[in-house]
Design a protein around this motif. Sequence first.
Motif, short mmCIF file in Angstrom:
data_model
loop_
_atom_site.label_atom_id
_atom_site.label_comp_id
_atom_site.label_asym_id
_atom_site.label_seq_id
_atom_site.Cartn_x
_atom_site.Cartn_y
_atom_site.Cartn_z
N THR A 21 37.36 48.01 31.26
CA THR A 21 37.51 47.91 32.72
C THR A 21 38.24 46.61 33.03
O THR A 21 37.99 45.60 32.37
N GLU A 22 39.08 46.65 34.07
CA GLU A 22 39.80 45.43 34.47
C GLU A 22 39.57 45.12 35.93
O GLU A 22 39.54 46.02 36.75
N HIS A 23 39.41 43.84 36.24
CA HIS A 23 39.31 43.40 37.64
C HIS A 23 40.37 42.35 37.89
O HIS A 23 40.46 41.38 37.12
N ASP A 24 41.11 42.53 38.95
CA ASP A 24 42.11 41.52 39.35
C ASP A 24 41.42 40.55 40.31
O ASP A 24 40.94 40.96 41.37
N LEU A 25 41.36 39.28 39.95
CA LEU A 25 40.66 38.30 40.79
C LEU A 25 41.57 37.71 41.87
O LEU A 25 41.16 36.80 42.62
N GLY A 26 42.79 38.19 41.95
CA GLY A 26 43.65 37.87 43.10
C GLY A 26 43.97 36.40 43.27
O GLY A 26 44.01 35.90 44.39
N HIS A 27 44.18 35.70 42.15
CA HIS A 27 44.58 34.29 42.19
C HIS A 27 43.54 33.41 42.89
O HIS A 27 43.87 32.45 43.58
N THR A 28 42.29 33.76 42.71
CA THR A 28 41.21 32.91 43.22
C THR A 28 40.91 31.81 42.20
O THR A 28 41.47 31.79 41.10
N VAL A 74 33.64 31.66 49.51
CA VAL A 74 33.32 32.62 48.44
C VAL A 74 34.10 33.91 48.64
O VAL A 74 34.08 34.49 49.73
N ALA A 75 34.78 34.36 47.60
CA ALA A 75 35.44 35.67 47.66
C ALA A 75 34.56 36.73 47.00
O ALA A 75 34.28 37.77 47.57
N ARG A 76 34.08 36.43 45.79
CA ARG A 76 33.24 37.40 45.06
C ARG A 76 32.26 36.63 44.20
O ARG A 76 32.56 35.55 43.71
#
Length: 403
Positions: free
Chosen positions: A54-61, A392-394
Motif C-alpha cells: 500500500t502507498e500513501h502520498d504525504l503531500g510534501h508535509t 496537523v495534517a494527518r
Amino acid sequence: MTNLVLWRSARMATLTDNGWGLIDHGAMLTRGERIEWVGPASEMPAELRQRVDTEHDLGHTLVTPGLVDCHSHLVYAGNRAHEFELRLNGLSYEAIAQAGGGIRSTVAATRAATEEALFDSAEQRARRLMAEGVTTLEIKSGYGLSLEAEARCLRVARRLGRELPLSVQTTFLGAHAVPPDFDGRADEYIDAVCDWLPDLHAQGLVDAVDAFCDNIGFSLAHTRRVFDAARALGLPIKLHAEQLSNQHGAAMAASLGALSCDHLEHLSEADIPLMRRCGTVAVLLPGAFYFLRETRLPPVAALRTAGVPMAVSTDHNPGSSPSLSLLLMASMACTLFRLTPLEAVQGITLNAARALGLHDRGKLAPGQRADFVAWNLDHPNELAYWFGHHAVARTIQEGRERP
Ligand code: DI6
Ligand code: FE
C-alpha cells in the motif's frame, strides 16, 4: 506476513542524530505497528520497494515522531476557575490550598463523580491533545485519594488507552495531597497509600508511581516510603520535585533510579550531577509556571551543561495548568525557560518518551513504533514557533491513520 506500507513525499525530522535528523524527499516503510525503514526516497532498497502493498502520498508535509505528553492529571471532575479568580483578587495558591481549596476541592468533585462522567470529560480532553498530534499520554491519578476513587480514576485512564487510538501510561499519585478524611494525619495517610499500591498494581492499573514532595505536599521522608513501596513491587518511580520549594526530592528520587523529576524550579544546581549520573529526565512544565505566575526559573542552563535530558509537558490539571496544548508548552519552554526550539521538540518527543521509560518511540527509526504526525509546515522549528494554533495534517498511530 503483515502488509508493507509506504509513506512517501515528505520531509522527515527523525530526531535520530542529536539534531533534527532532517531528510528531504524522505520516505518511510511501516509493517504493522512498526517502522521498517526510513530514509531518502532515492535510497530505498529495491527489494523492499518491490514488496510494498500500500502507498500513501504525504503531500510534501513535514513528518515528525508522534508527540508524547509525559505528565498529565487528565482525570478529574469540575474545574477551579473560581480559584483563579481568588488568586487574581490577591490570594496565593498555597493559601487557597491551606484553606481546604486547591487539590482538595477537585478531590471532592472527583469523588462525587461517576466513572462514566469521569471517562466522558477525560475523553474530551484526551481528544484535544490528540488533535495536536499527541500519540502517547501519561495520566496520573491523584484526585481520588481513597483506594476506591484512585482505582476508579486509573480505570478511566486505562479505558482511554483501550478505546482511543492513543497509547496511555498510568501513574499512581496517591501521595498528591492529604485528603480531608486524614486531616492532620499525613503519616497515616502515607501508610494507606503504601497499602493500596499492591492492590492497584495487582489490578493492572499502575505503570509508575509519583508523589508531590513540597512544603504544601509531602515531606522527603513520606516520599521515600512511597518509593520504597513502589520499588518493592518493581514499579518505576518519578517525582513532583522542587516546584514551590527545595526539599532535595530530586536528588533522593534520582538516587533511587527515578525515571523523571518534574517541575524543578527550585532545584539546586548541586543536585544536577546526580540526576545526570542516574539517567533521570528533567520534565519542565512551563504551563504551571505561567499559570501560577512563578518567577523562579528552573536551572535550564545548568541542566543543559550537565547533559540532563529535558522533557516538556502540559501538566494538564485544573489547578495549576488547565491547558490542553502540548505545542503551546513547547513554545513557552522556549520563551519562558529559554530552551532552543530543537530542545523543546526533543522535549515533547524523544525525551518525553524517555521520561516514561519508553524506548520504542519518540524518534523515526527502524523498529520504532509507527507513531508519526504529518504537519503542514516546512521546518520542525515551527512546532515551537507558532502558538495558539496548529498545523496537523494527518496522525498515524501504530501504522494506522487516525480517523
Ligand atoms: N503540582 C501541580 O502543579 C499540580 N499537582 C502538583 O503536585 C497541581 C494540582 C492542583 O492544583 O490541582
Ligand atoms: Fe503535575
